[in-house]
Design a protein around this motif. Sequence first.
Motif, mmCIF file in Angstrom:
data_model
loop_
_atom_site.group_PDB
_atom_site.id
_atom_site.type_symbol
_atom_site.label_atom_id
_atom_site.label_comp_id
_atom_site.label_asym_id
_atom_site.label_seq_id
_atom_site.Cartn_x
_atom_site.Cartn_y
_atom_site.Cartn_z
ATOM 1 N N ASP A 13 22.484 -2.412 -36.213
ATOM 2 C CA ASP A 13 21.375 -2.055 -37.363
ATOM 3 C C ASP A 13 20.590 -1.001 -36.711
ATOM 4 O O ASP A 13 20.477 -1.062 -35.434
ATOM 5 C CB ASP A 13 20.580 -3.296 -37.672
ATOM 6 C CG ASP A 13 21.373 -4.404 -38.660
ATOM 7 O OD1 ASP A 13 22.186 -4.070 -38.866
ATOM 8 O OD2 ASP A 13 20.752 -5.459 -38.826
ATOM 9 N N VAL A 16 13.992 1.144 -35.651
ATOM 10 C CA VAL A 16 13.251 1.919 -36.052
ATOM 11 C C VAL A 16 11.919 2.004 -35.093
ATOM 12 O O VAL A 16 11.446 1.082 -34.642
ATOM 13 C CB VAL A 16 12.466 1.361 -37.510
ATOM 14 C CG1 VAL A 16 11.208 2.230 -38.049
ATOM 15 C CG2 VAL A 16 13.531 1.226 -38.627
ATOM 16 N N SER A 26 14.446 6.660 -36.790
ATOM 17 C CA SER A 26 15.349 5.506 -36.470
ATOM 18 C C SER A 26 16.294 6.095 -35.343
ATOM 19 O O SER A 26 16.791 7.369 -35.588
ATOM 20 C CB SER A 26 15.799 4.972 -37.666
ATOM 21 O OG SER A 26 16.386 5.993 -38.728
ATOM 22 N N LYS A 53 12.277 10.970 -44.408
ATOM 23 C CA LYS A 53 12.952 10.244 -45.445
ATOM 24 C C LYS A 53 14.243 9.765 -45.086
ATOM 25 O O LYS A 53 14.771 8.708 -45.353
ATOM 26 C CB LYS A 53 12.956 11.199 -46.584
ATOM 27 C CG LYS A 53 11.776 11.599 -47.354
ATOM 28 C CD LYS A 53 11.293 10.767 -47.960
ATOM 29 C CE LYS A 53 9.998 11.300 -48.611
ATOM 30 N NZ LYS A 53 9.248 10.325 -49.360
ATOM 31 N N SER A 55 15.146 8.603 -42.089
ATOM 32 C CA SER A 55 14.848 7.449 -41.078
ATOM 33 C C SER A 55 14.360 6.572 -42.291
ATOM 34 O O SER A 55 15.041 5.153 -42.005
ATOM 35 C CB SER A 55 13.787 7.783 -40.419
ATOM 36 O OG SER A 55 13.477 6.724 -39.685
ATOM 37 N N GLU A 56 13.794 6.589 -43.100
ATOM 38 C CA GLU A 56 13.271 5.570 -44.248
ATOM 39 C C GLU A 56 14.701 4.953 -44.928
ATOM 40 O O GLU A 56 14.759 3.905 -45.000
ATOM 41 C CB GLU A 56 12.356 5.828 -45.279
ATOM 42 C CG GLU A 56 11.248 6.317 -44.860
ATOM 43 C CD GLU A 56 10.105 7.062 -45.662
ATOM 44 O OE1 GLU A 56 10.396 6.625 -47.079
ATOM 45 O OE2 GLU A 56 9.304 7.799 -45.571
ATOM 46 N N TYR A 57 15.471 5.788 -45.402
ATOM 47 C CA TYR A 57 16.904 5.578 -46.028
ATOM 48 C C TYR A 57 17.634 4.804 -44.877
ATOM 49 O O TYR A 57 18.099 3.518 -45.219
ATOM 50 C CB TYR A 57 17.544 6.704 -46.495
ATOM 51 C CG TYR A 57 18.898 6.221 -46.954
ATOM 52 C CD1 TYR A 57 19.202 5.958 -48.072
ATOM 53 C CD2 TYR A 57 19.923 6.418 -45.945
ATOM 54 C CE1 TYR A 57 20.457 5.928 -48.950
ATOM 55 C CE2 TYR A 57 21.293 6.141 -46.386
ATOM 56 C CZ TYR A 57 21.430 5.865 -47.968
ATOM 57 O OH TYR A 57 22.867 5.380 -48.531
ATOM 58 N N SER A 59 16.570 2.659 -42.153
ATOM 59 C CA SER A 59 16.056 1.571 -41.749
ATOM 60 C C SER A 59 16.162 0.581 -43.135
ATOM 61 O O SER A 59 16.429 -0.513 -42.831
ATOM 62 C CB SER A 59 14.717 1.881 -41.431
ATOM 63 O OG SER A 59 13.891 2.309 -42.463
ATOM 64 N N LYS A 60 16.039 1.129 -44.154
ATOM 65 C CA LYS A 60 16.389 0.368 -45.423
ATOM 66 C C LYS A 60 17.531 -0.290 -45.641
ATOM 67 O O LYS A 60 17.951 -1.396 -46.146
ATOM 68 C CB LYS A 60 15.529 1.038 -46.610
ATOM 69 C CG LYS A 60 15.286 0.129 -47.830
ATOM 70 C CD LYS A 60 14.513 0.851 -48.493
ATOM 71 C CE LYS A 60 14.140 0.008 -49.910
ATOM 72 N NZ LYS A 60 13.453 0.606 -50.946
ATOM 73 N N TYR A 61 18.550 0.657 -45.701
ATOM 74 C CA TYR A 61 20.002 0.310 -46.360
ATOM 75 C C TYR A 61 21.153 0.079 -45.540
ATOM 76 O O TYR A 61 22.104 -0.232 -45.593
ATOM 77 C CB TYR A 61 20.276 1.562 -47.188
ATOM 78 C CG TYR A 61 19.361 1.644 -48.475
ATOM 79 C CD1 TYR A 61 19.342 0.776 -49.489
ATOM 80 C CD2 TYR A 61 18.432 2.609 -48.754
ATOM 81 C CE1 TYR A 61 18.609 0.592 -50.538
ATOM 82 C CE2 TYR A 61 17.502 2.597 -49.733
ATOM 83 C CZ TYR A 61 17.558 1.795 -50.578
ATOM 84 O OH TYR A 61 16.920 1.913 -51.512
ATOM 85 N N LYS A 63 23.282 -0.892 -42.213
ATOM 86 C CA LYS A 63 23.568 -2.225 -41.612
ATOM 87 C C LYS A 63 24.814 -2.249 -40.682
ATOM 88 O O LYS A 63 25.740 -1.358 -41.047
ATOM 89 C CB LYS A 63 23.652 -3.424 -42.660
ATOM 90 C CG LYS A 63 22.535 -3.822 -43.373
ATOM 91 C CD LYS A 63 21.389 -4.270 -42.802
ATOM 92 C CE LYS A 63 20.296 -4.475 -43.715
ATOM 93 N NZ LYS A 63 19.220 -4.116 -43.342
#
Length: 111
Positions: A13, A16, A26, A53, A55-57, A59-61, A63
């Motif tokens: 994963d 972050v 990330s 943005k 990095s946000e994507y 870390s969120k989605y 795996k």
Amino acid sequence: MNKILLIGRLVRDPEVIKTNEGKMFSKFTIAINNYKGSKEKTVDYVPVITFSKTSEYASKYLKKGMLVSLVGRISTGNYETKDGEKKYYIDVIANEVQILSSASKKEIKEA
């Protein structure tokens, strides 16, 4: 021109990290299979860094085990260890990341 397109599976994963200035980035690694002939396979492990943005994507989605494509650029650098040894590194700075497939249990074990 410094542009790269890669397809590979996440080894773990994304991690972050927040800077002292409050910005987020990330880091993750993708494994890319390379085939030499019909039977011999090698794997390249490529370190990837994303910012803002993207990095946000990530870390969120993203795996472990997912197959992803990314577009970015190569970044190189060096540093000196405490022992005075010079170390070199290569990272991919990704500004586009796309999920190509989710991870099955088998794919997670192989990544």
